[in-house]
Design a protein around this motif. Structure first.
Motif, short mmCIF file in Angstrom:
data_model
loop_
_atom_site.label_atom_id
_atom_site.label_comp_id
_atom_site.label_asym_id
_atom_site.label_seq_id
_atom_site.Cartn_x
_atom_site.Cartn_y
_atom_site.Cartn_z
N ALA A 212 0.71 -1.36 -0.13
CA ALA A 212 0.01 0.09 0.18
C ALA A 212 0.74 1.24 0.02
O ALA A 212 0.43 2.48 -0.44
CB ALA A 212 -0.85 -0.01 1.20
N GLN A 213 2.09 1.34 0.72
CA GLN A 213 2.94 2.40 0.62
C GLN A 213 3.96 2.48 -0.44
O GLN A 213 4.85 3.34 -0.91
CB GLN A 213 3.88 2.12 1.80
N ALA A 214 3.81 1.22 -1.41
CA ALA A 214 4.80 1.42 -2.58
C ALA A 214 4.50 2.47 -3.47
O ALA A 214 3.65 3.11 -3.72
CB ALA A 214 4.57 0.17 -3.25
N PRO A 215 5.76 3.28 -3.88
CA PRO A 215 5.55 4.30 -5.05
C PRO A 215 4.82 4.07 -6.37
O PRO A 215 5.08 2.69 -6.64
CB PRO A 215 6.82 4.88 -5.15
N GLU A 216 4.17 4.70 -7.00
CA GLU A 216 3.87 4.34 -8.25
C GLU A 216 4.93 4.53 -9.10
O GLU A 216 5.85 5.36 -9.22
CB GLU A 216 2.83 5.67 -8.57
N VAL A 217 4.76 3.46 -10.11
CA VAL A 217 5.86 3.22 -10.99
C VAL A 217 5.56 3.95 -12.32
O VAL A 217 4.49 3.67 -12.78
CB VAL A 217 6.06 1.75 -11.27
N ARG A 218 6.67 4.75 -12.77
CA ARG A 218 6.50 5.15 -14.31
C ARG A 218 7.72 5.18 -14.95
O ARG A 218 8.64 4.88 -14.28
CB ARG A 218 6.04 6.67 -13.96
N SER A 219 7.41 5.05 -16.33
CA SER A 219 8.52 5.02 -17.32
C SER A 219 9.37 6.31 -17.20
O SER A 219 9.03 7.53 -17.40
CB SER A 219 8.08 4.70 -18.45
N PRO A 220 10.74 6.45 -16.92
CA PRO A 220 11.63 7.46 -16.61
C PRO A 220 11.96 7.92 -18.34
O PRO A 220 12.04 7.11 -19.19
CB PRO A 220 13.02 7.04 -16.04
N SER A 221 12.19 9.18 -18.36
CA SER A 221 12.40 9.78 -19.87
C SER A 221 13.90 9.75 -19.71
O SER A 221 14.64 9.26 -18.97
CB SER A 221 12.23 11.39 -19.65
N SER A 222 14.21 9.95 -21.12
CA SER A 222 15.78 9.80 -21.22
C SER A 222 16.55 10.65 -20.21
O SER A 222 17.56 10.52 -19.76
CB SER A 222 16.09 9.96 -22.60
#
Length: 328
Positions: A212-222
């Protein structure tokens, strides 16, 4: 006498004529025999620490230890400072375990110039703590170590080549588990390997994991990828991550608005040239941050543009909410 009895009599007489040799109990193999990475594999040359102490590579530094070993030279202006800064982050994460059950070693490939006194000054510049030893020695001995550790690169002698990015190996000599690692690896991953996997997870984690506390994963930019792999060894960007240590260089949040764009672009591409030309702002930063020179990361125009765009995006993302809360 029957045939069977004759056979038994012959066998008994033969057995009585054979000398008796007691059977020796089979001994369990020792750690030395269990791994090929023992005293018979590793060279054991004498080396000098930054304090002038004489040590033996195998006997004193790696035998029965979990270690991280890299090869640097203090006159390096590109990857060596990044590697050192990254290992400094790893040391901060591991805390007082460094020097107790984990040991860090940086060995100079330029022993003609890197005397113990020079290495000591280098350690002081980077605020290297206990449990991390800088070493120098005879050139032939150091080459032999690089070859045995699989970190030898042809033509890299006395720091004359720039092609030495992959020069970090971590391992547990007692178990024979060794692996190469990138100097641009996340410090948390390196710390986890040294503190947990190479110790076979003997030390329980004090962290309670909760999905529940895990951060949202997003694709990093270059640009973000460049910052995380090249810049985050020395710099923070808003210092917003839990447990993040202050970098050895300035925090870069807002730098795209504080510096002229053309100056910043030149600085990111060729800081060594700007320092050599005595650029006033470059010299000011050099003096302000413990005379640690910004390394040349060999970034091209596209990489610099992506990096500057990412730093501007992060500045907007993190500073705008602060500006909104300041309004009456």
């Amino acid at each position: 006498m029957t045939g069977s009895w004759r056979v038994l009599l012959v066998l008994s007489l033969f057995a009585a004529s054979v000398p008796f040799w007691p059977v020796q109990p089979q001994q369990a193999p020792t750690n030395e025999a269990a791994t090929p990475w023992g005293a018979d594999y590793f060279p054991n040359p004498p080396l000098l620490t930054q304090d002038g102490e004489k040590v033996r590579f195998f006997d004193d530094l790696v035998k029965d230890k979990v270690v991280a070993i890299n090869f640097i030279f203090t006159g390096c202006s590109d990857s060596c400072p990044v590697e050192t800064a990254r290992l400094r982050q790893v040391q901060k994460i591991l805390g007082d375990r460094v020097g107790k059950d984990i040991f860090l070693y940086s060995i100079s490939i330029d022993p003609y110039n890197d005397t113990p006194a020079t290495l000591k000054r280098y350690a002081e510049k980077f605020a290297i703590g206990p449990g991390w030893t800088l070493l120098t020695g005879e050139p032939d001995d150091i080459e032999q170590l690089r070859r045995s550790l699989g970190l030898y690169i042809e033509g890299l002698e006395n720091g004359r080549s720039k092609d030495h990015n992959l020069s970090l190996i971590i391992g547990n000599q007692a178990t024979g588990r060794w692996m190469k690692a990138s100097p641009f690896e996340s410090p948390y991953i390196l710390a986890d390997r040294l503190g947990n996997s190479l110790h076979n997870w003997k030390q329980a984690s004090a962290m309670a994991n909760d999905y529940a506390q895990a951060p949202e994963v997003r694709s990093p930019s270059s640009g973000e990828q460049i910052f995380r792999t090249r810049c985050s060894s020395c710099h923070t960007l808003g210092n917003t991550e839990p447990g993040m240590q202050q970098g050895i260089g300035p925090d870069l949040l807002g730098v795209t608005r504080q510096r002229d764009a053309s100056w910043l672009s030149r600085w990111l591409k060729a800081p060594d040239q700007m320092l050599a030309q005595k650029d006033p702002l470059a010299m000011l930063l050099y003096e302000q941050y413990n005379r640690l020179a910004m390394p040349n990361l060999r970034l091209g125009d596209a990489e610099v543009s992506a990096l500057m765009a990412y730093m501007e995006e992060e500045t907007t993302r993190l500073q705008t909410p602060l500006a909104d809360t300041a309004k009456p």
